[in-house]
Design a protein around this motif. Structure first.
Motif, mmCIF file in Angstrom:
data_model
loop_
_atom_site.group_PDB
_atom_site.id
_atom_site.type_symbol
_atom_site.label_atom_id
_atom_site.label_comp_id
_atom_site.label_asym_id
_atom_site.label_seq_id
_atom_site.Cartn_x
_atom_site.Cartn_y
_atom_site.Cartn_z
ATOM 1 N N SER A 156 0.721 -1.360 0.395
ATOM 2 C CA SER A 156 -0.124 0.187 0.088
ATOM 3 C C SER A 156 0.287 1.093 0.217
ATOM 4 O O SER A 156 2.113 1.518 0.548
ATOM 5 N N THR A 157 -0.054 2.428 -0.601
ATOM 6 C CA THR A 157 1.239 3.700 -0.255
ATOM 7 C C THR A 157 0.503 4.747 0.270
ATOM 8 O O THR A 157 1.116 5.587 0.425
ATOM 9 N N ASN A 158 -0.237 3.850 1.840
ATOM 10 C CA ASN A 158 -1.405 4.868 2.642
ATOM 11 C C ASN A 158 -0.455 4.057 3.846
ATOM 12 O O ASN A 158 0.900 3.466 3.475
ATOM 13 N N THR A 159 -1.195 4.834 4.749
ATOM 14 C CA THR A 159 0.099 4.794 6.222
ATOM 15 C C THR A 159 -1.265 3.992 6.763
ATOM 16 O O THR A 159 -0.744 2.792 8.224
ATOM 17 N N ASP A 160 -2.301 3.900 6.443
ATOM 18 C CA ASP A 160 -3.583 3.300 7.725
ATOM 19 C C ASP A 160 -3.749 2.186 7.450
ATOM 20 O O ASP A 160 -4.319 2.223 5.695
ATOM 21 N N SER A 161 -4.756 1.282 7.419
ATOM 22 C CA SER A 161 -5.745 1.135 6.512
ATOM 23 C C SER A 161 -6.389 1.335 5.923
ATOM 24 O O SER A 161 -7.587 1.913 6.764
ATOM 25 N N GLY A 162 -8.049 0.473 6.064
ATOM 26 C CA GLY A 162 -9.062 0.953 5.528
ATOM 27 C C GLY A 162 -8.857 1.236 3.802
ATOM 28 O O GLY A 162 -8.755 0.234 3.151
ATOM 29 N N ASN A 163 -8.946 3.495 3.325
ATOM 30 C CA ASN A 163 -8.996 3.154 2.018
ATOM 31 C C ASN A 163 -9.713 2.657 1.078
ATOM 32 O O ASN A 163 -9.601 2.244 0.080
ATOM 33 N N ILE A 164 -10.945 2.390 1.564
ATOM 34 C CA ILE A 164 -12.154 1.521 0.507
ATOM 35 C C ILE A 164 -12.333 2.559 -0.271
ATOM 36 O O ILE A 164 -13.043 3.888 -0.594
ATOM 37 N N THR A 165 -12.138 2.063 -1.600
ATOM 38 C CA THR A 165 -12.664 3.040 -2.933
ATOM 39 C C THR A 165 -13.520 1.432 -4.054
ATOM 40 O O THR A 165 -12.936 0.633 -3.653
ATOM 41 N N ILE A 166 -14.143 1.812 -5.124
ATOM 42 C CA ILE A 166 -14.760 1.131 -5.927
ATOM 43 C C ILE A 166 -14.223 2.049 -7.149
ATOM 44 O O ILE A 166 -15.160 3.269 -7.531
ATOM 45 N N SER A 167 -14.050 1.552 -8.493
ATOM 46 C CA SER A 167 -14.230 2.385 -9.284
ATOM 47 C C SER A 167 -14.548 1.357 -10.861
ATOM 48 O O SER A 167 -14.521 0.439 -10.776
ATOM 49 N N ARG A 168 -14.435 2.652 -11.827
ATOM 50 C CA ARG A 168 -15.325 2.024 -13.180
ATOM 51 C C ARG A 168 -14.180 1.795 -14.510
ATOM 52 O O ARG A 168 -14.041 2.457 -14.369
ATOM 53 N N GLN A 169 -14.017 0.798 -14.712
ATOM 54 C CA GLN A 169 -13.266 0.765 -16.309
ATOM 55 C C GLN A 169 -13.730 1.750 -16.486
ATOM 56 O O GLN A 169 -14.477 1.831 -16.921
ATOM 57 N N GLY A 170 -12.754 2.621 -17.271
ATOM 58 C CA GLY A 170 -13.166 2.973 -18.455
ATOM 59 C C GLY A 170 -13.872 4.631 -18.847
ATOM 60 O O GLY A 170 -14.726 5.314 -19.355
ATOM 61 N N THR A 171 -13.974 4.764 -17.272
ATOM 62 C CA THR A 171 -14.296 5.981 -17.328
ATOM 63 C C THR A 171 -13.856 6.832 -15.785
ATOM 64 O O THR A 171 -12.839 6.523 -14.726
ATOM 65 N N ASN A 172 -13.779 8.017 -15.367
ATOM 66 C CA ASN A 172 -13.132 8.499 -14.551
ATOM 67 C C ASN A 172 -13.639 8.627 -12.801
ATOM 68 O O ASN A 172 -13.528 9.630 -12.279
ATOM 69 N N ASP A 173 -15.068 8.299 -12.826
ATOM 70 C CA ASP A 173 -15.291 7.857 -11.699
ATOM 71 C C ASP A 173 -14.704 7.215 -10.714
ATOM 72 O O ASP A 173 -14.981 5.451 -10.994
ATOM 73 N N TYR A 174 -15.146 7.319 -9.138
ATOM 74 C CA TYR A 174 -14.834 6.080 -8.923
ATOM 75 C C TYR A 174 -15.625 6.558 -7.027
ATOM 76 O O TYR A 174 -15.973 7.836 -7.262
ATOM 77 N N TRP A 175 -15.803 5.900 -6.296
ATOM 78 C CA TRP A 175 -16.222 6.099 -4.725
ATOM 79 C C TRP A 175 -15.733 5.801 -3.636
ATOM 80 O O TRP A 175 -14.776 4.787 -4.255
ATOM 81 N N TRP A 176 -15.852 6.565 -3.173
ATOM 82 C CA TRP A 176 -14.812 6.546 -1.462
ATOM 83 C C TRP A 176 -15.956 5.730 -0.676
ATOM 84 O O TRP A 176 -16.434 6.937 -0.444
#
Length: 252
Positions: A156-176
């Motif tokens: 991970s490039t983060n320092t803490d656990s979590g960082n929950i995201t969902i992304s959709r292929q082919g778009t700039n949209d993502y959900w965190w």
């Protein structure tokens, strides 16, 4: 096998049985997955939700936690109960519930295009290592239930656990997932300018600030300005984190 395995990953969206017809498209995918795992530095695994086990586990030691691939496959979901740091156990259960609920809201024909990403600590040789796991559906049933999914594990490039995201292929949209308000937030991925991408490409090739300045015909101070703006945009503190960020988020 632990009783809690029923709640793991896309459990509510996962299939219970596979018909003979649904088995036809998967003839050679394990060979392809094995080839992929040899070509990248990340760990790769495949989950079979019908059998509730790991169908494939690559040899990359990051995910194995001191085991062989066959030992991890034999453990199945119990691997997580044994090697996820205790402080992250409840978080992992929550992530799996959130992922299942989110996927249930997606039209069945679109589910293969979404990827769930999160950070957890795995115990590797009794040391807690923060890893990022990405899960994406590999095969669906005719009803849109998730049959098999591919997981990719990296540092991970983060320092803490979590960082929950969902992304959709082919778009700039993502959900965190906003853990404070307990809700999903929809945003657009960070957009990089062509000049910012040039700077990152040259950094990835090992060029110094002065060499990058020569390549794109600007001053070293201008490169430092671009770099500072990139760090602010990505919320990272150094160029290594910036390169990891753009790689993980498919920005470059």
């Amino acid at each position: 096998m632990s009783e809690n395995v029923n709640g793991f990953f896309f459990a509510e969206s996962a299939m219970k049985e596979a018909s003979n017809e649904e088995s036809l498209p998967v003839n050679n995918y394990l060979e392809v997955t094995d080839a992929l795992s040899r070509a990248i530095y990340m760990s790769v695994f495949i989950i079979d939700y019908q059998k509730r086990n790991f169908e494939y586990v690559s040899e990359n030691p990051l995910f194995l936690c001191g085991n062989t691939p066959e030992e991890v496959k034999k453990m199945g979901y119990d691997f997580y109960f044994k090697y996820v740091q205790k402080s992250d156990a409840d978080l992992l259960s929550k992530i799996n519930r959130l992922g299942s609920e989110f996927y249930e809201r997606i039209p069945a024909e679109e589910r293969k295009y979404y990827t769930l990403s999160y950070d957890i600590h795995l115990l590797n040789n009794n040391k807690a290592i923060l890893v990022n796991q990405k899960l994406t559906p590999l095969f669906l049933t005719d009803e849109g239930k998730i049959w098999k999914a591919m997981g990719v594990v990296s540092l991970s490039t983060n320092t803490d656990s979590g960082n929950i995201t969902i992304s959709r292929q082919g778009t700039n949209d993502y959900w965190w997932y906003d853990t404070q308000r307990e809700m999903w937030r929809n945003e657009e991925k960070i957009k990089l300018t062509e000049r910012e991408m040039d700077v990152l490409r040259y950094y990835a090739q090992g060029y110094t600030i002065n060499k990058i300045a020569e390549k794109i015909f600007v001053s070293p101070d201008t490169i430092k300005f671009y770099r500072r703006k990139l760090f602010e945009k990505m919320q990272v503190s150094n160029i290594s984190e910036a390169l990891a960020f753009v790689t993980n988020n498919k920005l470059l």
